[in-house]
Every structure is written in structure tokens, then in C-alpha cells.
Design a protein around this motif. Structure first.
Motif, mmCIF file in Angstrom:
data_model
loop_
_atom_site.group_PDB
_atom_site.id
_atom_site.type_symbol
_atom_site.label_atom_id
_atom_site.label_comp_id
_atom_site.label_asym_id
_atom_site.label_seq_id
_atom_site.Cartn_x
_atom_site.Cartn_y
_atom_site.Cartn_z
ATOM 1 N N LYS A 189 1.251 -1.124 -0.505
ATOM 2 C CA LYS A 189 0.024 -0.035 -0.027
ATOM 3 C C LYS A 189 0.878 1.275 -0.098
ATOM 4 C CE LYS A 189 -4.289 -2.190 1.613
ATOM 5 N NZ LYS A 189 -4.944 -2.343 2.959
ATOM 6 N N ARG A 190 1.857 1.159 0.649
ATOM 7 C CA ARG A 190 3.255 2.294 0.708
ATOM 8 C C ARG A 190 3.196 2.559 -0.117
ATOM 9 N NH1 ARG A 190 6.857 5.942 2.759
ATOM 10 N NH2 ARG A 190 9.228 5.064 2.261
ATOM 11 N N GLN A 193 0.724 3.827 -2.187
ATOM 12 C CA GLN A 193 0.779 5.645 -2.561
ATOM 13 C C GLN A 193 1.867 6.920 -2.905
ATOM 14 O OE1 GLN A 193 -0.825 8.375 -1.461
ATOM 15 N NE2 GLN A 193 -1.209 7.321 1.023
ATOM 16 N N SER A 196 1.203 6.944 -6.656
ATOM 17 C CA SER A 196 -0.723 7.274 -6.720
ATOM 18 C C SER A 196 0.361 9.036 -6.999
ATOM 19 C CB SER A 196 -1.191 7.223 -5.907
ATOM 20 O OG SER A 196 -2.148 8.440 -5.683
#
Lengths: 204, 204, 204, 204
Positions: A189-190, A193, A196
């Protein structure tokens, strides 16, 4: 906000890094990313594979997972790699895949990919750090943006504290000695992130 | 779009990395960033400094440059480091500075800093790669985002092709053997660019 | 057969690497070597030391251990280093010591020293591999002969399996989480063994 | 004094590291060693080779050089490796060879091999340091004794000053930009010298 495309590229002989890749896939979906999981081509001689029932079974089990192609990376905004150590460095199977990205590299298409790596070993200190760091050396040649997890979440501390990337020790029976699933998911997820931010920043 | 704060932290005994830091400062201003340049504290015995006129003169020349403090990093969105090799690793003067960031690290304040490094050596292959890579190992512990230049611009190829960070060979008279100013400036602007994506992404 | 001279050079803030150095000293004596144990100079600000009772107590406890001087290395045939990680690299206190060997290095007096390293960290994968590997980079600049333990004895497997050098995880109370004494002793004896071959070979 | 057996294991696509291996072979013979030169198996797709006339021609030119087998290493007292960088790490062709030494490793037969490495790159700082250092990480897992040249001879300074191992930059036409033959020969003789000390020490 455009969704991030993440490629999860792994090499696994008996299944550890495959499981890590699948946890990462779950986390990536939860994070709303588009995910593509691929395994690097096997290079070992058939005799070596045949002599190890767990290896042979795992190859059979994952025969439908697509083989990673360099061009898959063009699509990706983020790339998460997972592989066991082989003497403190990435396995030949991973290195040979990375070596084949010369074409994309020459066109500058690997610049600004957001990348992260994970590893496994048979000993606690048997290359878990060194293997991920070897991967990152190659990533620097790409001009990729490296998002090692560091200690960006408390989960790192409770799963062995590897700041370079999540790693796990596998015992003689092929069992992971620690539950690293939450650390894999945090790292995934990091990575998404950071990708993104980079992707949306570039699009503005 | 908020301007990026960049700290340029260097160690220099006889001036090479100071000049690199100053070029970086110019580029950072051109890019519209807020810049802070600081040098790490000298640790060498006075006798060693006295025995080398160029070292002594450089210390005198830069006595008004502020000494880097760990808390300076809290302000920064991006950090660019520059230092000569000392046996293939960062100098003690840089390492001691980095070691003092334990407090900030413990509070998680170094996570997502965008970082990049530069180096110099007396030999072409005398640690120019290894020194920057050593720095990045520490950056991974921080959970920083590493923006090595790779070959993200043709200038890298014409200035020695160091994908880890701009580097230069210094001859016996302390002269740089190549004009690396444009490579320093490219690396600085790229670091700021990535930091801008990260900063603005976080603020949204 | 001339006895080997071994210098054991360590940095320790709260005692772990001091204990490792003392075990190494015992093993070196058992192996018939001449041993010299020295600690690298402390660089931390007094305030940092005062704020940590264990650090202050350890400094007091070891105030009679001589401070390592570069010239000590001239005497040594073998050098064993021990130090905690500081963000995946040797501490500033060790690096600053290594940086001061430039004089000996310039005279070629560090060539063929037989060297080996050990480390500790607060996390299992928090730099135990990376720290020893960083040391070895510097050793390559010396032209030293690197005798990492590898898996040269089964004790490596049962003490965490760090092939680069014996390492240990220290918990929040400063306790070692594993009994690594036999691994330290094996590594010390192996280093002396290799140094004995090199020394006697050179003398022939 | 028993003669040293040295295996020279290289990977070369267009001939640079083959030439380095041949210079090493000459030096090894001059030093009275028994020499075996072998190339690691090619892994690249036939299409990649066909698309590069120099690569195709070199493969044809060296088709009689034996392919390296892990068991060749059992015979060797010393091993010298030579390979181009591939993104700052050893090529897949070399890594895959190293990965196949697991059997010998498991029997402890790679312990105390005396090893050294050489490299080449298209850029001065394009992995010449990092590639040799990646090799040495694997050597540490073997328990091999690493004899990097350091600055053990003035020739290192005049050929680029790579203390990890002799390296060379190759231009777009495949020409070496510097005459490194004497550095290759020095490194080879030094490796044999150290191996001689180790071998004779073990035999006593």
C-alpha cells in the motif's frame, strides 16, 4: 485521481515468494490499484527441479501465472518485486529478467517507476537484507524511485524490522517462521501511495 | 502548488563537495525551491587540518556556512547530500551527522523525505559508486524516498554515467577532472521535482 | 610458526559489542595469538551520553580499555571489528577511526591484513548484514584479505546464519536475544587461522 | 610448494571480459599456476544475440571455450571472475552459474577458496564498482577468502583505481578506453599469491 497500475513480479521455487506476491495482490486490490502478477521464467535445469518435489509441485501449481515480460513494466506505475535470496543476491531467474529490460531502459521508460522489494531466506541473516539491496542497485540504474518501507509503520518492528523490504525466514519444511502478511500489505500500500503521488504529479 | 524546501547537506575538506553544493543551491533557486545549505561538523584532529593547507584554507573560507543540525531535516521536503569518499563509504563527518538523526527517526519524521546523493574521489573508480550507495542504505532506514538520477537525462552519460548520483574525480591539485556542473543541476532539479510530487500528493 | 597478532577493534555504546570483543579476546588467547583490544573514540555529545544511563555506565566501565589508534593496525596481522549498526552502516565512531588510517594506507601497510567483522542491531534485519558489508567495502580499499565466516562451521546456522559476520539482536533492555558466544569464538579462530597462513606464507 | 589451481570464470557478450580472462590466463601461467578458463552458459534469447553482430561473432569465436560447471570450482584453489555489469550487478548468466553451486556449498567445498573479481561497463561509473562488490557478497556466503586488489600495486592508480577489482570502460564500438592488461595481470598474480599462502598453510 487516476488509479495506479502495479506489477508484482516474483520468483519462487517452492512457494514462499508466490504467497508474498499473492498477499501483495490482495492489498493492491484493496487499495484500488490495477494489479498484474507475473513470475519470472524458470532457468533451472529440469533435473534440479525434478529432484525437489516441493519445487516441482509449486511449478505445476503456478503454471497459469503469466511469465513476466519486460514490456509489462511499461504499463506499470509501481513495481513490487519478491524473490528468495541466492547467496545474498537476487536469483539468476530474477536477474535474467531484469537484464532483459535494456530496451525499455534505452527508451527511458523505466525512469520514475516507483519500486519496492521483498525477500526470503533459510537463515535469519542469510541475505534478507542484501538481496533487496541488490535489487535496488539495479533500480537506481533505471532511474526508478525507490520506496523502501523503512520503519514507516509499526508493523515493520514486529515482523523482523527489515527497512529495505519485508522479508521472512523459511524453515527446512518450507514454513515461514513469522506471519509477515500485514507487513507485505503495508509495503504494497505504501508503494502504491508513493506511486499515486508520482503519477498524479506527472499528470498535472 | 507549495514550493519545495530542500536542504543541501555536504561535507568537504578541500572544497570539491562545497562547490557541488553551491551549484545545487543555484539550481534549487532556479527551480523555485526554498534552499538551505549546511556543512556537517568537522571531526578531524586540528593537527591533520593544519598539515594540509588546502584543507585549512577551505575551512576558513566556509566558516560562515551553518553547521548542519538534525532538526534542519525536519523542515526539508528534499535533501541532497554531497561528500567525498573515504574508503568507499561516507566520511566519518557525514556518518556522525546521520547518526544524530535518531530522535527525528524515532518520531517518524524522516519518512517520505525525498533524497539524493553525490560524491567525489581521487580515482575514477575509487568509491564514487560505493559512497552514494552507502548513503542510500541509511536513507532506506529512514523510510525516505530515493531519487537517484539514473540515466534520466543525457547529461548523465556525458559526465561519467554514475546512475547513483553525480560524481567527480579530483586530481592531485584538487581540480575536478570533468565539468559536472550541469549534472549536479539536473540531479538537484530532479530531486525537487520528485519532492514536489510527493509534497503536493500528501497535501491533497 | 610465528604467532599471529590480532587487534580487536570495537565500538560499543551500551556494552553488546564490548562483550563480543571480550569473547573474541578469549578465543584469540586460546588460539595462541597475541591480542590487543581497543575501542574507537566516542564522538557523541556528552548530553546524548548523559541522557542514557546504560551508555554512561558502559563508558565508565570501559574507561581503562585503550582507545584505538591507527598505528595499532600496523602491528596486527589480523583485525577483528565489532560494532552496532547505525542505520545500516558502521557508526560514525568506527568510520572516523577508519578514516584516520589514510597514513598507513598511503604507505601500503594495510595490504594483506586479514580482517573480519561482527555487528549488532535492535531488529533482526535492521542492518546486521549491511553493517558488516559496509566495513568490508573499506577493507577492500585497504587491500586487506577478507575472511567472512560464511558457513564454515555449523555454529553459523544455529546463531542466525549471518555469513558476513556474527551478529546479534539486542532487545529493549539491552539483552542479546541469542547466545552467540560460540559463533564469535569460531569467527575469531577462523580469522586467526587465515592470518596464520598469510603470515607464514609471507615469511617463507 | 604445490602449484595453485586457478579457475578463470567469465561471461562475455562481445569480447571484453573474454580478453580480460585471456590476459589473466597468461599471467597465471607466468606465475606457475595450473589454469582453467571457462565461460558461463549463455542465457539470452537467440533473437537478442542475432540482432547484435558483435555478440554473435564473439559467441562463434569462443565456441570451443568450455562452459563453466560448478564442479570445476572444486578443483580450484583460486577463482578469478570477470563479467560486464548489467545494471550494477553481475549478469544473469553469471548469477545463474553461481546459483548452481548450491551442492558444493552444502558440502562446505567452497570454504577458503581464494577469490577475486573484475568488471566492465559502458560508462565510467556505470556499475564497475557495484558489480564486483555484488560478486563478493556471494563469495562471503561461500566462506571464500576475498582478495580484492586494493591499491596493492601502483598499477591500480594508473588504470582507474578500482580497489574492488580491475575494471574498464568500453566505448560504443566495443573498444576498451584504457590499457588495463597490466592491472589484470597484477590482480591475477596477487590472487594466486594469496591462494598459495592459503593452500600451503592448509597442507602443513
Amino acid at each position: 485521481m487516476t488509479a495506479v497500475n502495479i506489477a508484482i513480479v516474483y520468483y519462487s521455487s517452492t512457494g514462499t515468494n508466490y504467497r508474498m506476491a499473492k498477499w501483495a495482490e490482495e492489498a493492491a486490490k484493496e487499495a484500488g490499484a490495477n494489479v498484474y502478477v507475473a513470475r519470472t521464467a524458470e532457468l533451472a535445469p529440469q533435473a534440479a527441479i525434478e529432484s525437489n518435489p516441493a519445487w516441482k509441485a509449486h511449478l505445476e501449481e503456478t503454471k497459469d501465472i503469466p511469465e513476466a515480460k519486460p514490456e509489462d513494466l511499461d504499463w506499470a506505475d509501481a513495481i513490487l518485486f519478491s524473490m528468495p535470496t541466492r547467496f545474498g543476491n537476487v536469483p539468476g531467474q530474477m536477474k535474467q529478467f531484469l537484464d532483459q529490460t535494456g530496451g525499455l531502459w534505452g527508451e527511458g521508460k523505466l525512469v520514475n517507476k516507483v519500486v519496492s522489494g521483498m525477500s526470503s531466506a533459510m537463515n535469519d541473516h542469510g541475505g534478507q537484507e542484501a538481496t533487496v539491496k541488490s535489487l535496488y542497485t539495479t533500480m537506481m540504474h533505471w532511474g526508478a524511485i525507490i520506496a523502501a518501507p523503512g520503519y514507516s509503520d509499526p508493523i515493520t518492528f514486529s515482523t523482523g524490522g527489515n527497512p529495505y523490504g519485508t522479508s521472512v525466514t523459511v524453515d527446512g519444511e518450507g514454513q515461514m517462521k513469522m506471519d509477515i502478511e500485514p507487513a507485505v500489505k503495508h509495503q504494497t500500500k505504501r508503494t502504491i501511495q508513493v506511486a499515486s503521488w508520482v503519477k498524479n504529479g506527472q499528470e498535472q
